[in-house]
Design a protein around this motif. Structure first.
Motif, PDB file in Angstrom:
ATOM      1  N   ASN A  14      -9.292  40.382  -0.366  1.00 31.91           N
ATOM      2  CA  ASN A  14      -8.400  39.406  -1.003  1.00 31.91           C
ATOM      3  C   ASN A  14      -9.050  38.034  -1.108  1.00 31.91           C
ATOM      4  OD1 ASN A  14      -6.331  41.252  -1.340  1.00 31.91           O
ATOM      5  ND2 ASN A  14      -5.377  40.758   0.610  1.00 31.91           N
ATOM      6  N   VAL A  15      -9.937  37.702  -0.178  1.00 33.65           N
ATOM      7  CA  VAL A  15     -10.555  36.382  -0.132  1.00 33.65           C
ATOM      8  C   VAL A  15     -11.857  36.336  -0.934  1.00 33.65           C
ATOM      9  CG1 VAL A  15     -11.614  34.699   1.446  1.00 33.65           C
ATOM     10  CG2 VAL A  15      -9.487  35.798   2.066  1.00 33.65           C
ATOM     11  N   LEU A  16     -12.529  37.453  -1.082  1.00 36.94           N
ATOM     12  CA  LEU A  16     -13.821  37.507  -1.760  1.00 36.94           C
ATOM     13  C   LEU A  16     -13.821  36.854  -3.146  1.00 36.94           C
ATOM     14  CD1 LEU A  16     -16.730  38.551  -1.529  1.00 36.94           C
ATOM     15  CD2 LEU A  16     -15.942  40.672  -2.590  1.00 36.94           C
ATOM     16  N   PRO A  17     -12.825  37.106  -3.999  1.00 36.81           N
ATOM     17  CA  PRO A  17     -12.851  36.483  -5.338  1.00 36.81           C
ATOM     18  C   PRO A  17     -12.768  34.955  -5.307  1.00 36.81           C
ATOM     19  CG  PRO A  17     -11.139  38.174  -5.221  1.00 36.81           C
ATOM     20  CD  PRO A  17     -11.704  38.015  -3.851  1.00 36.81           C
ATOM     21  N   LEU A  18     -12.285  34.372  -4.220  1.00 38.93           N
ATOM     22  CA  LEU A  18     -12.151  32.920  -4.149  1.00 38.93           C
ATOM     23  C   LEU A  18     -13.511  32.224  -4.217  1.00 38.93           C
ATOM     24  CD1 LEU A  18      -9.424  32.606  -1.376  1.00 38.93           C
ATOM     25  CD2 LEU A  18      -9.105  32.717  -3.840  1.00 38.93           C
ATOM     26  N   PHE A  19     -14.577  32.952  -3.916  1.00 32.35           N
ATOM     27  CA  PHE A  19     -15.915  32.371  -3.904  1.00 32.35           C
ATOM     28  C   PHE A  19     -16.744  32.785  -5.113  1.00 32.35           C
ATOM     29  CE2 PHE A  19     -14.386  32.568   0.438  1.00 32.35           C
ATOM     30  CZ  PHE A  19     -14.542  31.248   0.815  1.00 32.35           C
ATOM     31  N   SER A  20     -16.131  33.416  -6.076  1.00 38.75           N
ATOM     32  CA  SER A  20     -16.816  33.849  -7.284  1.00 38.75           C
ATOM     33  C   SER A  20     -16.801  32.721  -8.303  1.00 38.75           C
ATOM     34  CB  SER A  20     -16.123  35.084  -7.861  1.00 38.75           C
ATOM     35  OG  SER A  20     -16.644  35.388  -9.119  1.00 38.75           O
ATOM     36  N   ASN A  21     -17.966  32.377  -8.822  1.00 37.46           N
ATOM     37  CA  ASN A  21     -18.064  31.308  -9.815  1.00 37.46           C
ATOM     38  C   ASN A  21     -17.894  31.905 -11.208  1.00 37.46           C
ATOM     39  OD1 ASN A  21     -18.388  28.789 -10.868  1.00 37.46           O
ATOM     40  ND2 ASN A  21     -20.594  28.756 -10.688  1.00 37.46           N
ATOM     41  N   SER A  22     -16.666  32.341 -11.486  1.00 43.22           N
ATOM     42  CA  SER A  22     -16.361  32.985 -12.760  1.00 43.22           C
ATOM     43  C   SER A  22     -14.900  32.726 -13.111  1.00 43.22           C
ATOM     44  CB  SER A  22     -16.605  34.492 -12.657  1.00 43.22           C
ATOM     45  OG  SER A  22     -15.711  35.056 -11.720  1.00 43.22           O
ATOM     46  N   LYS A  23     -14.504  33.170 -14.277  1.00 39.15           N
ATOM     47  CA  LYS A  23     -13.098  33.050 -14.684  1.00 39.15           C
ATOM     48  C   LYS A  23     -12.213  33.851 -13.724  1.00 39.15           C
ATOM     49  CE  LYS A  23      -9.962  31.741 -17.680  1.00 39.15           C
ATOM     50  NZ  LYS A  23      -9.522  30.363 -17.772  1.00 39.15           N
ATOM     51  N   TRP A  24     -12.717  35.011 -13.268  1.00 38.99           N
ATOM     52  CA  TRP A  24     -12.010  35.839 -12.282  1.00 38.99           C
ATOM     53  C   TRP A  24     -11.781  35.060 -10.991  1.00 38.99           C
ATOM     54  CZ3 TRP A  24     -14.727  38.962  -8.207  1.00 38.99           C
ATOM     55  CH2 TRP A  24     -13.840  39.761  -7.496  1.00 38.99           C
ATOM     56  N   GLY A  25     -12.817  34.346 -10.521  1.00 38.96           N
ATOM     57  CA  GLY A  25     -12.691  33.525  -9.320  1.00 38.96           C
ATOM     58  C   GLY A  25     -11.721  32.376  -9.524  1.00 38.96           C
TER      59      GLY A  25
END
Length: 71
Positions: A14-25
């Motif tokens: 659940n937390v992993l996407p918070l650090f993605s430098n993308s529209k998904w993040g």
């Protein structure tokens, strides 16, 4: 690990996407803030420019700028 191994892995996912430098993040960060912090966001016609009316700023008002997208 109070949640156990499976609960910890689910929390990590659940937390992993918070650090993605993308529209998904970016969408994940916004959803996280809305769900867990009760934040609300308004779309602006020109997001690169903000006009703040000085009459709307009162004692105790807190203004924070944050990068919603990734690292």
């Amino acid at each position: 690990m109070p949640s156990g191994m499976l609960g910890s892995l689910q929390s990590l996912m659940n937390v992993l996407p918070l650090f993605s430098n993308s529209k998904w993040g970016q969408n994940s960060n916004t959803a996280f803030l809305m769900k867990h912090m009760g934040a609300s966001f308004e779309s602006r016609a020109m997001p690169w420019q903000a006009a703040i009316n000085p009459e709307d700023v009162h004692s105790g008002v807190f203004l924070a700028l944050s990068k919603i997208r990734g690292r």
